[in-house]
Design a protein around this motif. Structure first.
Motif, PDB file in Angstrom:
ATOM      1  N   PHE A  15       0.964  -0.987   0.155  1.00 23.94           N
ATOM      2  CA  PHE A  15      -0.063  -0.025   0.077  1.00 23.94           C
ATOM      3  C   PHE A  15       0.964   1.369  -0.096  1.00 23.94           C
ATOM      4  N   ASP A  16       0.521   2.147  -1.093  1.00 24.91           N
ATOM      5  CA  ASP A  16       1.396   3.307  -1.070  1.00 24.91           C
ATOM      6  C   ASP A  16       0.718   4.458  -0.615  1.00 24.91           C
ATOM      7  N   THR A  17      -0.471   4.622  -0.283  1.00 26.12           N
ATOM      8  CA  THR A  17      -1.016   6.036   0.323  1.00 26.12           C
ATOM      9  C   THR A  17      -1.651   5.670   1.588  1.00 26.12           C
ATOM     10  N   TRP A  18      -1.493   6.626   2.481  1.00 26.79           N
ATOM     11  CA  TRP A  18      -1.816   6.276   3.768  1.00 26.79           C
ATOM     12  C   TRP A  18      -2.137   7.506   4.502  1.00 26.79           C
ATOM     13  N   GLY A  19      -3.241   7.251   5.253  1.00 25.82           N
ATOM     14  CA  GLY A  19      -3.621   8.816   5.986  1.00 25.82           C
ATOM     15  C   GLY A  19      -2.874   8.991   7.380  1.00 25.82           C
ATOM     16  N   GLN A  20      -3.419   9.979   8.069  1.00 27.17           N
ATOM     17  CA  GLN A  20      -2.635  10.074   9.359  1.00 27.17           C
ATOM     18  C   GLN A  20      -3.022   9.478  10.629  1.00 27.17           C
ATOM     19  N   GLY A  21      -3.972   8.797  10.442  1.00 22.44           N
ATOM     20  CA  GLY A  21      -4.513   7.772  11.332  1.00 22.44           C
ATOM     21  C   GLY A  21      -5.607   8.492  12.269  1.00 22.44           C
TER      22      GLY A  21
END
Length: 122
Positions: A109-115
């Protein structure tokens, strides 16, 4: 390139429920979306994935039967409904995206949110 942003975390008692949301921007068809979590002092772990185009899903054994991942095409939002929460579900939950692939492939996975923080009190 899809961008994602999570919301919906909070404090809940054991046995309770929460629903997390992941708002996506950009073109989402052909993407696999995932939820991951990281507890203090532990490695980030896979929770659930969903294929945006076909709606197929895949879950980790630790949440199967308690959590449900879904998506709303019109709202471009992926949800994680969490029921019967346990103290071991306490973690920062991340939404992630990748273009293509199988829902059972939980890497790359190459796109992540801030959590968003989920805390389950016992």
């Amino acid at each position: 390139q899809v961008q994602v942003a999570e919301s919906g975390g909070g404090l809940v008692q054991a046995g309770g429920s929460l629903r997390l949301s992941c708002a996506a921007s950009g073109r989402t068809l052909g993407y696999v979306m995932g939820w991951f979590r990281q507890a203090p002092g532990k490695e980030r772990e896979f929770v659930a994935t969903i294929d945006w185009s076909f709606g197929s899903t895949y879950y980790s054994e630790s949440v199967k039967g308690r959590f449900t991942i879904s998506r709303d095409n019109a709202e471009k939002t992926v949800y994680l409904q969490m029921n019967n929460l346990k103290s071991e579900d306490t973690a920062v939950y991340y939404c992630a995206a990748k273009r293509g692939g199988s829902v059972a492939n939980t890497v790359d996975f190459d796109t992540w949110g801030q959590g968003t923080q989920v805390t389950v009190s016992s």
